[in-house]
Motif scaffolding. Structure first.
Motif, PDB file in Angstrom:
ATOM      1  N   CYS A 124       0.816  -1.230   0.000  1.00 15.33           N
ATOM      2  CA  CYS A 124       0.000   0.000   0.000  1.00 15.33           C
ATOM      3  C   CYS A 124       0.836   1.261   0.000  1.00 15.33           C
ATOM      4  CB  CYS A 124      -0.955  -0.003   1.187  1.00 15.33           C
ATOM      5  SG  CYS A 124      -0.179  -0.326   2.785  1.00 15.33           S
ATOM      6  N   GLY A 125       2.155   1.160  -0.185  1.00 17.30           N
ATOM      7  CA  GLY A 125       2.971   2.354  -0.274  1.00 17.30           C
ATOM      8  C   GLY A 125       2.813   3.247   0.936  1.00 17.30           C
ATOM      9  N   ASP A 126       2.420   4.504   0.689  1.00 20.19           N
ATOM     10  CA  ASP A 126       2.269   5.488   1.757  1.00 20.19           C
ATOM     11  C   ASP A 126       0.813   5.880   1.986  1.00 20.19           C
ATOM     12  OD1 ASP A 126       5.001   5.366   1.922  1.00 20.19           O
ATOM     13  OD2 ASP A 126       5.367   7.418   1.247  1.00 20.19           O
ATOM     14  N   THR A 127      -0.118   5.021   1.585  1.00 22.89           N
ATOM     15  CA  THR A 127      -1.527   5.306   1.851  1.00 22.89           C
ATOM     16  C   THR A 127      -1.897   4.893   3.267  1.00 22.89           C
ATOM     17  OG1 THR A 127      -2.155   5.098  -0.477  1.00 22.89           O
ATOM     18  CG2 THR A 127      -3.906   4.811   1.156  1.00 22.89           C
ATOM     19  N   LEU A 128      -1.628   3.663   3.610  1.00 29.21           N
ATOM     20  CA  LEU A 128      -1.930   3.129   4.942  1.00 29.21           C
ATOM     21  C   LEU A 128      -0.631   2.759   5.632  1.00 29.21           C
ATOM     22  CD1 LEU A 128      -3.965   1.960   7.058  1.00 29.21           C
ATOM     23  CD2 LEU A 128      -3.866  -0.187   5.769  1.00 29.21           C
ATOM     24  N   PHE A 129      -0.484   3.211   6.868  1.00 28.65           N
ATOM     25  CA  PHE A 129       0.608   2.768   7.720  1.00 28.65           C
ATOM     26  C   PHE A 129       0.025   2.012   8.904  1.00 28.65           C
ATOM     27  CE2 PHE A 129       2.570   6.775   5.997  1.00 28.65           C
ATOM     28  CZ  PHE A 129       3.453   6.132   5.143  1.00 28.65           C
ATOM     29  N   SER A 130       0.841   1.221   9.558  1.00 26.62           N
ATOM     30  CA  SER A 130       0.352   0.581  10.763  1.00 26.62           C
ATOM     31  C   SER A 130       0.081   1.656  11.812  1.00 26.62           C
ATOM     32  CB  SER A 130       1.371  -0.424  11.304  1.00 26.62           C
ATOM     33  OG  SER A 130       0.837  -1.098  12.431  1.00 26.62           O
ATOM     34  N   LEU A 131      -1.167   1.709  12.273  1.00 22.32           N
ATOM     35  CA  LEU A 131      -1.667   2.671  13.255  1.00 22.32           C
ATOM     36  C   LEU A 131      -1.689   4.098  12.727  1.00 22.32           C
ATOM     37  CD1 LEU A 131      -0.052   1.290  16.530  1.00 22.32           C
ATOM     38  CD2 LEU A 131      -2.210   0.660  15.444  1.00 22.32           C
ATOM     39  N   GLY A 132      -1.608   4.269  11.414  1.00 20.10           N
ATOM     40  CA  GLY A 132      -1.651   5.605  10.844  1.00 20.10           C
ATOM     41  C   GLY A 132      -2.004   5.574   9.379  1.00 20.10           C
ATOM     42  N   CYS A 133      -1.837   6.724   8.729  1.00 24.53           N
ATOM     43  CA  CYS A 133      -2.034   6.814   7.284  1.00 24.53           C
ATOM     44  C   CYS A 133      -1.109   7.899   6.755  1.00 24.53           C
ATOM     45  CB  CYS A 133      -3.492   7.124   6.934  1.00 24.53           C
ATOM     46  SG  CYS A 133      -4.015   8.821   7.292  1.00 24.53           S
ATOM     47  N   GLY A 134      -1.001   7.986   5.448  1.00 28.13           N
ATOM     48  CA  GLY A 134      -0.104   8.957   4.841  1.00 28.13           C
ATOM     49  C   GLY A 134      -0.640  10.375   4.909  1.00 28.13           C
ATOM     50  N   ARG A 135       0.281  11.309   4.798  1.00 26.41           N
ATOM     51  CA  ARG A 135      -0.114  12.714   4.678  1.00 26.41           C
ATOM     52  C   ARG A 135      -0.760  12.945   3.319  1.00 26.41           C
ATOM     53  NH1 ARG A 135       2.361  16.628   8.150  1.00 26.41           N
ATOM     54  NH2 ARG A 135       3.798  15.656   9.654  1.00 26.41           N
ATOM     55  N   MET A 136      -1.637  13.906   3.260  1.00 20.45           N
ATOM     56  CA  MET A 136      -2.332  14.218   2.010  1.00 20.45           C
ATOM     57  C   MET A 136      -1.585  15.332   1.281  1.00 20.45           C
ATOM     58  SD  MET A 136      -6.278  14.012   3.330  1.00 20.45           S
ATOM     59  CE  MET A 136      -5.917  15.023   4.777  1.00 20.45           C
TER      60      MET A 136
END
Length: 255
Positions: A124-136
């Protein structure tokens, strides 16, 4: 088949899926050096999957192509990615060697970001992180939330393979948002143990993210209440507004 995370830069992961015969799928090689080093130990790259155009995800592609001119390079429809043998969009299917992946459009971090789902894995690249998500950087809150909703709907046993090791810092924020979440407390303890031993916190089953990641729990009363208290949102605020406020809160958060 085995999954291997090659470390790059300060906190990037270059993911590889390696078949029993050494053939490998490489995801987001921002730096060629870790892949070339793994090749010296027997890795044989057969295809590269690229999720988005940021240099820390594509910077090593040219060197890998120079080493292996027949390498398949699969990228989104994005002119800022200069080298690709195939361009893909939402709903495409990628077959390379023994692997088959479906392509999901997941804009938000960038407007042309894609994710690859297959073999029980989500890249998922930088869309979903564990316990977070990417900056827009390029997308809107509504786009990013819709992208996360798509990922959240995948089978719960899918292994989430994110582009960065951000889990420990994300856990600190998640605990502020959702302090009474017992599953999150257990996950944080695991993370501390893993990082203390210099082990990756990834991949992680999607089910763990569904129970612990506040960005996938926008509809949870505890998360909505925390965001409302922090940002002053009305109790019946739209989901995209709750998500936008949560992301702003994270952007300014310091542990």
């Amino acid at each position: 088949m085995r999954l291997q995370a090659l470390r790059a830069f300060e906190d990037n992961y270059i993911w590889t899926l390696v078949a029993d015969d050494g053939r490998a799928l490489v995801v987001d090689p921002g730096d060629a050096a870790p892949v070339l080093s793994a090749a010296d130990a027997g890795l044989r790259p057969e295809a590269v999957l690229l999720t988005h155009h940021h240099d820390d995800h594509i910077g090593g592609v040219a060197a890998l192509h120079a080493r292996w001119p027949a390498l398949a390079i699969v990228a989104p429809e994005e002119p800022r990615i200069p080298l690709a043998t195939r361009r893909v969009g939402d709903g495409a299917r990628v077959e390379a060697g023994p692997w088959t992946f479906d392509v999901l459009s997941v804009p938000g971090h960038t407007r042309s970001h894609v994710a690859f789902v297959g073999q029980g894995h989500l890249f998922c690249g930088d869309t979903l992180f564990s316990l977070g998500c990417g900056r827009m950087f390029e997308g809107t809150p509504a786009q990013m939330l819709a992208s996360l909703d798509r990922l959240a709907a995948l089978p719960a046993d899918t292994l989430v393979c994110c582009g960065h090791e951000y889990t420990r810092s994300n856990a600190a924020f998640a605990r502020v948002v959702d302090p009474d979440n017992a599953a999150l407390r257990r996950r944080e303890q695991e993370i501390v143990s893993m990082r203390s031993a210099d082990r990756p916190t990834l991949p992680v089953p999607l089910q763990d993210e569904l129970t612990c990641n506040p960005f996938l729990r926008i509809d949870a009363p505890a998360v909505r209440a925390a965001v409302a208290a922090h940002d002053g949102l009305a109790p019946g605020a739209a989901r995209a507004d709750v998500f936008a406020a949560l992301r702003r809160w994270k952007d300014g958060f310091r542990a």
